[in-house]
Design a protein around this motif. Sequence first.
Motif, PDB file in Angstrom:
ATOM      1  N   GLY A   5      67.563  -6.454  12.054  1.00  0.00           N
ATOM      2  CA  GLY A   5      67.330  -7.734  12.725  1.00  0.00           C
ATOM      3  C   GLY A   5      66.361  -8.573  11.899  1.00  0.00           C
ATOM      4  N   ARG A   6      66.195  -9.832  12.324  1.00  0.00           N
ATOM      5  CA  ARG A   6      65.275 -10.718  11.584  1.00  0.00           C
ATOM      6  C   ARG A   6      63.890 -10.746  12.203  1.00  0.00           C
ATOM      7  N   ASN A   7      63.854 -10.617  13.520  1.00  0.00           N
ATOM      8  CA  ASN A   7      62.604 -10.825  14.244  1.00  0.00           C
ATOM      9  C   ASN A   7      61.757  -9.543  14.251  1.00  0.00           C
ATOM     10  N   GLN A  50      84.788  -6.426  24.616  1.00  0.00           N
ATOM     11  CA  GLN A  50      84.898  -7.853  24.910  1.00  0.00           C
ATOM     12  C   GLN A  50      84.063  -8.170  26.147  1.00  0.00           C
ATOM     13  N   LEU A  51      83.110  -9.055  25.987  1.00  0.00           N
ATOM     14  CA  LEU A  51      82.218  -9.407  27.096  1.00  0.00           C
ATOM     15  C   LEU A  51      82.806 -10.564  27.892  1.00  0.00           C
ATOM     16  N   GLY A  52      82.992 -10.322  29.155  1.00  0.00           N
ATOM     17  CA  GLY A  52      83.521 -11.376  30.021  1.00  0.00           C
ATOM     18  C   GLY A  52      82.449 -11.873  30.979  1.00  0.00           C
ATOM     19  N   LYS A 103      82.121  -8.516  21.223  1.00  0.00           N
ATOM     20  CA  LYS A 103      82.524  -9.917  21.163  1.00  0.00           C
ATOM     21  C   LYS A 103      82.175 -10.608  22.468  1.00  0.00           C
ATOM     22  N   GLY A 104      81.403 -11.640  22.363  1.00  0.00           N
ATOM     23  CA  GLY A 104      81.046 -12.380  23.566  1.00  0.00           C
ATOM     24  C   GLY A 104      80.832 -13.831  23.237  1.00  0.00           C
ATOM     25  N   SER A 105      81.308 -14.686  24.093  1.00  0.00           N
ATOM     26  CA  SER A 105      81.117 -16.110  23.863  1.00  0.00           C
ATOM     27  C   SER A 105      81.209 -16.803  25.203  1.00  0.00           C
ATOM     28  N   SER A 106      80.354 -17.767  25.409  1.00  0.00           N
ATOM     29  CA  SER A 106      80.410 -18.465  26.689  1.00  0.00           C
ATOM     30  C   SER A 106      81.467 -19.555  26.688  1.00  0.00           C
ATOM     31  N   SER A 107      82.086 -19.830  25.541  1.00  0.00           N
ATOM     32  CA  SER A 107      83.002 -20.979  25.540  1.00  0.00           C
ATOM     33  C   SER A 107      84.388 -20.717  24.955  1.00  0.00           C
ATOM     34  N   TRP A 126      77.499 -14.816  34.520  1.00  0.00           N
ATOM     35  CA  TRP A 126      77.565 -14.074  33.265  1.00  0.00           C
ATOM     36  C   TRP A 126      77.021 -12.668  33.472  1.00  0.00           C
ATOM     37  N   LEU A 127      77.296 -11.795  32.552  1.00  0.00           N
ATOM     38  CA  LEU A 127      76.840 -10.407  32.623  1.00  0.00           C
ATOM     39  C   LEU A 127      75.327 -10.330  32.417  1.00  0.00           C
ATOM     40  N   SER A 128      74.697  -9.369  33.088  1.00  0.00           N
ATOM     41  CA  SER A 128      73.269  -9.120  32.848  1.00  0.00           C
ATOM     42  C   SER A 128      73.117  -8.304  31.558  1.00  0.00           C
ATOM     43  N   THR A 182      68.761  -5.737  18.979  1.00  0.00           N
ATOM     44  CA  THR A 182      67.344  -5.800  19.344  1.00  0.00           C
ATOM     45  C   THR A 182      67.070  -6.694  20.550  1.00  0.00           C
ATOM     46  N   GLY A 183      68.077  -7.425  21.033  1.00  0.00           N
ATOM     47  CA  GLY A 183      67.872  -8.356  22.148  1.00  0.00           C
ATOM     48  C   GLY A 183      68.506  -7.813  23.420  1.00  0.00           C
ATOM     49  N   MET A 184      69.555  -8.481  23.861  1.00  0.00           N
ATOM     50  CA  MET A 184      70.243  -8.066  25.098  1.00  0.00           C
ATOM     51  C   MET A 184      70.784  -6.646  25.018  1.00  0.00           C
ATOM     52  N   LEU A 185      71.030  -6.204  23.796  1.00  0.00           N
ATOM     53  CA  LEU A 185      71.660  -4.898  23.594  1.00  0.00           C
ATOM     54  C   LEU A 185      70.634  -3.766  23.425  1.00  0.00           C
ATOM     55  N   ALA A 186      69.355  -4.074  23.640  1.00  0.00           N
ATOM     56  CA  ALA A 186      68.307  -3.087  23.331  1.00  0.00           C
ATOM     57  C   ALA A 186      68.486  -1.784  24.120  1.00  0.00           C
ATOM     58  N   GLU A 239      64.279  -5.074   8.520  1.00  0.00           N
ATOM     59  CA  GLU A 239      64.466  -6.528   8.550  1.00  0.00           C
ATOM     60  C   GLU A 239      65.678  -6.925   7.718  1.00  0.00           C
ATOM     61  N   LEU A 240      66.517  -7.762   8.286  1.00  0.00           N
ATOM     62  CA  LEU A 240      67.721  -8.214   7.581  1.00  0.00           C
ATOM     63  C   LEU A 240      68.270  -9.455   8.265  1.00  0.00           C
ATOM     64  N   ASP A 241      68.649 -10.433   7.464  1.00  0.00           N
ATOM     65  CA  ASP A 241      69.463 -11.539   7.968  1.00  0.00           C
ATOM     66  C   ASP A 241      70.895 -11.237   7.526  1.00  0.00           C
ATOM     67  N   TYR A 242      71.744 -10.882   8.493  1.00  0.00           N
ATOM     68  CA  TYR A 242      73.089 -10.415   8.098  1.00  0.00           C
ATOM     69  C   TYR A 242      73.982 -11.535   7.574  1.00  0.00           C
ATOM     70  N   SER A 243      73.523 -12.774   7.638  1.00  0.00           N
ATOM     71  CA  SER A 243      74.319 -13.846   7.028  1.00  0.00           C
ATOM     72  C   SER A 243      74.106 -13.889   5.506  1.00  0.00           C
ATOM     73  N   ASN A 244      73.124 -13.141   5.021  1.00  0.00           N
ATOM     74  CA  ASN A 244      72.913 -13.002   3.573  1.00  0.00           C
ATOM     75  C   ASN A 244      73.726 -11.788   3.087  1.00  0.00           C
TER      76      ASN A 244
HETATM   77  N1  LIG Z   1      79.512 -12.723  28.563  1.00  0.00           N
HETATM   78  C1  LIG Z   1      78.295 -12.743  29.090  1.00  0.00           C
HETATM   79  O1  LIG Z   1      78.110 -12.467  30.272  1.00  0.00           O
HETATM   80  C2  LIG Z   1      77.122 -13.088  28.220  1.00  0.00           C
HETATM   81  C3  LIG Z   1      75.831 -12.935  28.721  1.00  0.00           C
HETATM   82  C4  LIG Z   1      74.765 -13.263  27.884  1.00  0.00           C
HETATM   83  C5  LIG Z   1      75.012 -13.751  26.592  1.00  0.00           C
HETATM   84  N2  LIG Z   1      76.278 -13.893  26.156  1.00  0.00           N
HETATM   85  C6  LIG Z   1      76.532 -14.391  24.805  1.00  0.00           C
HETATM   86  O2  LIG Z   1      75.992 -13.481  23.903  1.00  0.00           O
HETATM   87  C7  LIG Z   1      75.690 -14.142  22.672  1.00  0.00           C
HETATM   88  C8  LIG Z   1      74.367 -13.642  22.068  1.00  0.00           C
HETATM   89  O3  LIG Z   1      73.246 -14.257  22.662  1.00  0.00           O
HETATM   90  P1  LIG Z   1      71.775 -14.163  22.034  1.00  0.00           P
HETATM   91  O4  LIG Z   1      71.788 -14.550  20.604  1.00  0.00           O
HETATM   92  O5  LIG Z   1      70.833 -14.877  22.929  1.00  0.00           O
HETATM   93  O6  LIG Z   1      71.527 -12.573  22.107  1.00  0.00           O
HETATM   94  P2  LIG Z   1      70.273 -11.670  21.720  1.00  0.00           P
HETATM   95  O7  LIG Z   1      70.672 -10.282  22.034  1.00  0.00           O
HETATM   96  O8  LIG Z   1      69.024 -12.200  22.326  1.00  0.00           O
HETATM   97  O9  LIG Z   1      70.088 -11.858  20.159  1.00  0.00           O
HETATM   98  C9  LIG Z   1      71.094 -11.590  19.261  1.00  0.00           C
HETATM   99  C10 LIG Z   1      70.890 -10.298  18.459  1.00  0.00           C
HETATM  100  O10 LIG Z   1      71.499 -10.523  17.186  1.00  0.00           O
HETATM  101  C11 LIG Z   1      70.505 -10.495  16.168  1.00  0.00           C
HETATM  102  N3  LIG Z   1      70.800 -11.525  15.190  1.00  0.00           N
HETATM  103  C12 LIG Z   1      71.241 -12.779  15.421  1.00  0.00           C
HETATM  104  N4  LIG Z   1      71.423 -13.414  14.253  1.00  0.00           N
HETATM  105  C13 LIG Z   1      71.090 -12.537  13.271  1.00  0.00           C
HETATM  106  C14 LIG Z   1      71.091 -12.616  11.843  1.00  0.00           C
HETATM  107  N5  LIG Z   1      71.458 -13.727  11.179  1.00  0.00           N
HETATM  108  N6  LIG Z   1      70.713 -11.534  11.143  1.00  0.00           N
HETATM  109  C15 LIG Z   1      70.334 -10.392  11.797  1.00  0.00           C
HETATM  110  N7  LIG Z   1      70.325 -10.258  13.134  1.00  0.00           N
HETATM  111  C16 LIG Z   1      70.697 -11.330  13.864  1.00  0.00           C
HETATM  112  C17 LIG Z   1      69.195 -10.726  16.878  1.00  0.00           C
HETATM  113  O11 LIG Z   1      68.133 -10.223  16.089  1.00  0.00           O
HETATM  114  P3  LIG Z   1      66.907 -11.199  15.650  1.00  0.00           P
HETATM  115  O12 LIG Z   1      66.345 -11.743  16.919  1.00  0.00           O
HETATM  116  O13 LIG Z   1      66.000 -10.281  14.918  1.00  0.00           O
HETATM  117  O14 LIG Z   1      67.524 -12.236  14.793  1.00  0.00           O
HETATM  118  C18 LIG Z   1      69.440  -9.939  18.163  1.00  0.00           C
HETATM  119  O15 LIG Z   1      69.322  -8.548  17.932  1.00  0.00           O
HETATM  120  C19 LIG Z   1      75.739 -15.626  22.981  1.00  0.00           C
HETATM  121  O16 LIG Z   1      76.933 -16.128  22.400  1.00  0.00           O
HETATM  122  C20 LIG Z   1      75.817 -15.685  24.506  1.00  0.00           C
HETATM  123  O17 LIG Z   1      76.577 -16.776  24.955  1.00  0.00           O
HETATM  124  C21 LIG Z   1      77.349 -13.569  26.933  1.00  0.00           C
END
Ligand SMILES: NC(=O)c1ccc[n+]([C@@H]2O[C@H](COP(=O)([O-])OP(=O)(O)OC[C@H]3O[C@@H](n4cnc5c(N)ncnc54)[C@H](OP(=O)(O)O)[C@@H]3O)[C@@H](O)[C@H]2O)c1
Length: 187
Positions: free
Chosen positions: A34-36, A142-144, A116-120, A154-156, A13-17, A56-61
Amino acid sequence: MLNCNHALVFGGTGMLAEATGWIVKHVNHTVVFGRNRHRLERLSNKYSEQGLKVQELDYSNTESLKHQITNAYEEHGEIDLVVAWIHSTAPDAIPTIKRQIATLQVHRQWTLVIVKGSSSHLTNIAFTENDVPENCIVKEVQLGFIYNEMTSRWLSHHEISEGVITGIQSNERKTVVGTLEPWDKRP
Ligand SMILES: NC(=O)c1ccc[n+]([C@@H]2O[C@H](COP(=O)([O-])OP(=O)(O)OC[C@H]3O[C@@H](n4cnc5c(N)ncnc54)[C@H](OP(=O)(O)O)[C@@H]3O)[C@@H](O)[C@H]2O)c1
């Protein structure tokens, strides 16, 4: 073209919309979790007439996650595709998705695309999935980052979504978006 009736999307629902919108257009029934509520409603307003359902779902539950997978299965039938971008705060979510679908769906093949993506932590990105159900094909995206020998960034959102769409369509087990090397040149 995807041969796909039913898809589940976690973290879409966020960056992946944009990638979620592409999936909705190529699949008969897509459920996005998603939660939001505002983010879910935004997607629903755009795509509900094309077969999108938001939940609506918190996937950590873990119990809620299992319950919602079962609900989707009962409502739309066997699951063909799962796209999951799961935060490291929910380490049980991917194993739960695998186990729950394996319990519900013994024969029909399905594809799990793990983003899979992580900044660190390179090790988090490069970690290879094991413990895969027999009827499941796992693909990793894998997101680089983008590096041009001088500067890096970082990637857009668009590049991330495009990379995930490529990963869904690819026959390769791994798709790297941007580059992971040289890792010490990341932003
Ligand atoms: N490699 C790159 O170039 C690059 C670029 C940007 C970001 N990143 C990395 O991408 C990662 C994600 O960033 P972000 O969180 O800001 O992304 P985001 O896309 O804004 O949000 C994460 C997505 O996961 C869902 N989500 C998170 N926790 C959840 C939960 N407990 N239950 C259900 N849904 C959940 C959110 O939904 P809800 O909002 O509804 O919870 C949303 O759909 C970060 O680690 C960042 O460092 C990498």
